[in-house]
Design a protein around this motif. Structure first.
Motif, mmCIF file in Angstrom:
data_model
loop_
_atom_site.group_PDB
_atom_site.id
_atom_site.type_symbol
_atom_site.label_atom_id
_atom_site.label_comp_id
_atom_site.label_asym_id
_atom_site.label_seq_id
_atom_site.Cartn_x
_atom_site.Cartn_y
_atom_site.Cartn_z
ATOM 1 N N ASP A 265 3.770 37.718 38.171
ATOM 2 C CA ASP A 265 4.646 36.976 39.077
ATOM 3 C C ASP A 265 5.391 36.053 38.438
ATOM 4 N N PRO A 266 6.792 36.304 38.219
ATOM 5 C CA PRO A 266 7.774 35.405 37.576
ATOM 6 C C PRO A 266 7.892 34.131 38.553
ATOM 7 N N GLU A 267 7.760 34.195 39.827
ATOM 8 C CA GLU A 267 8.150 33.127 40.563
ATOM 9 C C GLU A 267 7.233 32.126 40.551
ATOM 10 N N ARG B 52 7.608 30.190 37.244
ATOM 11 C CA ARG B 52 8.601 29.324 37.450
ATOM 12 C C ARG B 52 8.059 28.057 37.894
ATOM 13 N N ARG B 53 7.426 28.100 39.120
ATOM 14 C CA ARG B 53 6.693 26.965 39.794
ATOM 15 C C ARG B 53 5.676 26.245 38.971
#
Length: 457
Positions: free
Chosen positions: A139-141, A144-145
């Motif tokens: 889950d790249p998102e 990032r978070r």
């Protein structure tokens, strides 16, 4: 010798020992007496060692050929050291006595199973690494978070640390000795909470300076200035050039994966040594690329009391790929695929004078102001005892006598220094080591005309 490759020297084997007791215990087991059913083939060595119990210890070593996952050990003994004395003893026997460890045999089932499992894991790891990065990130998102939240915590910690440094300077450096080490440890703990282990480590180093002897206020001020510089660089990281910003992230302690195209070369193993604290053992391995002319540092870590798994025999060379980590002046790299068994290195890397060593260190500081030392090879230098050149400690002097590099503090207490003096015999030698603001720390040496690497650790 099929794929077994060259048999190592006793010195190369002993350089893998995690400590002096293991080195001595392994040396006692380096004879044929306690061993049975020993053999070697296809980059592996195995044997049974008679111990105090009724059943012999099963010992197998993967010497790190292509597709093996690198050097590794397995022993049925209960030792937590890595490698254990039985692995060291078997390697010493393999190095010294071909009749006791004959080549070309078939490993027994217990050894073959471990070797097959290990090489299957290496193959799986290689195939996973070759896959697209998007497939490896679930889950790249979310990633990032998480990175943003961590950056926010590090920023809060750096801001707090700036305030504490300001309070220290306002109260006067000379007063820093009164609170003792507890205040520094509490500040370091705050940096750990902020997920900035690099800042925490530097704060702990500050805490040890007030009790380090004469001149400590100057040293404390210098280290406070470097810590302040790192703080300010983190807070302004978005305005920095990317190579410097990557260096700042690494120095603060933000995890960064290796990047860029891998570099395949014949990498000569120059030195390997461990440093330890209460929580972690860090292994440093210095390599030199014979074709690329690049220096590289491999790092591996082990929990407190356990040696790291990665180990390479000093004095040999491996055909392998290294992937560099990002950052200006960063020498750290990750070891990738290997394409053959280790072979003898042809001799020392190209070297220079003490003046050139100091110039190289100065250049590296432009890219990484927090670098303690850089790898250099000195050609034609002579170890000089205290007093002969007007200094208080040992030095390495050029043969023309124009300049001498002081040894780093603690180098004179190493047994390796006396090994260097004996190797020199008053004449010039080639020396590899780390050159920094504390002086030069010798790690390996070569006599004129000899390709043999002599470890000074």
């Amino acid at each position: 010798m099929n794929q077994q490759g060259v048999r190592w020297t006793a010195e190369q084997v002993l350089a893998l020992a995690p400590d002096d007791p293991s080195r001595k215990a392994g040396s006692r087991l380096g004879t044929a007496g306690p061993w049975s059913q020993s053999g070697c083939a296809n980059s592996s060595v195995w044997g049974l060692c008679k111990g105090s119990g009724s059943r012999p210890y099963q010992t197998v070593i993967d010497t790190g050929g292509p597709g093996t996952g690198g050097l590794g050990y397995k022993c049925s003994c209960p030792s937590r050291k890595f490698p254990c004395k039985h692995a060291l003893g078997l390697l010493l026997l393999w190095a010294a006595d071909e009749s006791a460890v004959p080549d070309g045999g078939t490993p027994p089932d217990w050894a073959a199973q471990w070797l097959d499992d290990r090489r299957a894991r290496a193959e799986k790891k290689g195939s996973e690494a070759a896959g697209p990065a998007a497939e490896r990130t679930a889950d790249p998102e979310a990633a990032r978070r998480r990175a943003e939240r961590r950056a926010e915590r590090v920023t809060a910690g750096a801001t707090e640390l700036e305030q504490r440094l300001e309070d220290l300077l306002r109260g006067g450096i000379a007063a820093a000795e009164r609170p003792g080490y507890g205040l520094w440890e509490e500040t370091a703990a705050r940096m750990v909470d902020a997920q900035a282990p690099g800042l925490a480590g530097r704060v702990r180093e500050l805490g040890a300076i007030p009790g380090s002897g004469p001149g400590w206020p100057v040293r404390l001020l210098e280290e406070c200035a470097l810590l302040h510089l790192l703080d300010r660089a983190w807070l302004a990281r978005e305005r920095l050039p990317e190579p410097l910003a990557a260096t700042v992230r690494a120095r603060v302690g933000v995890p960064t994966p290796p990047e860029g195209p891998p570099v395949r070369d014949t990498w000569q193993v120059l030195a390997q040594y461990d440093t330890a604290d209460t929580k972690l053992t860090t292994r440093r391995i210095w390599l030199y690329g014979r074709d690329s002319g690049r220096s590289a540092l491999l790092l591996d870590f082990g929990a407190a009391g356990r040696a790291p798994e990665l180990a390479l025999p000093v004095g040999l060379a491996i055909d392998a790929e290294l992937t560099p980590y990002p950052g200006g002046g960063q020498l750290r790299a990750a070891l990738g695929e290997r394409y053959g068994a280790p072979l003898p290195a042809p001799g020392p890397p190209p070297g220079g004078s003490t003046t050139e060593a100091l110039e190289r260190y100065g250049r590296t500081l432009r890219d990484d102001p927090w670098l303690d030392a850089c790898p250099v090879t000195l050609s034609g230098v002579i170890p000089v005892p205290p007093g002969e050149t007007g200094g208080d400690g040992w030095q390495l002097a050029d043969t023309d006598g124009e300049l001498a590099l002081p040894m780093a503090p603690g180098a004179a207490t190493r047994t390796g220094l006396w090994r260097l003096v004996a190797l020199s015999g008053g004449g010039p030698v080639t020396v590899f080591g780390e050159c920094g603001h504390r002086g030069f720390a010798p790690l390996a040496a070569w006599q004129p005309g000899s390709p043999e690497t002599v470890s000074l650790l």
